[in-house]
Design a protein around this motif. Structure first.
Motif: not given
Length: 101
Positions: A55, A63-64, A69-70, A72-73
């Motif tokens: 990214y 978004d991260f 969030k990281i 679960n990506n």
């Protein structure tokens, strides 16, 4: 059985345990996007490098920006499962988010 030392850390993405010298402090908001004083997320060098290969800083900021969030990506999960099974500290990353030994 592997001996765990007080300087060892566990990567929250791949769950490998290693000496803290193999870890980075990832800024939750990239420094280039104003995050010099943002929260730091501890990742192993391999997972941190892979995140940045996947990214741009704009996407990371938007978004991260949390550990949840990281990890679960899907791209990071897949990488974590792959590298978590390997007994290697460093891997070679490609410029397009790929990886190999």
């Amino acid at each position: 059985m592997e001996t765990i030392h007080e300087d060892d850390l566990e990567c929250p993405n791949c769950h490998r345990i290693s000496d803290k010298k193999y870890f980075i402090k990832h800024h939750s908001i990239p420094r280039q996007k104003g995050g010099s004083h943002s929260e730091k997320i501890i990742l192993c060098q391999s997972c941190g490098q892979h995140l940045h290969n996947l990214y741009t800083n704009n996407v990371l900021k938007r978004d991260f920006n949390t550990l949840e969030k990281i990890i679960n990506n899907p791209g990071m999960k897949k990488f974590g499962e792959w590298i978590g099974k390997r007994n290697i500290i460093r891997i070679k990353h490609t410029n397009k988010g790929g990886f190999h030994k």
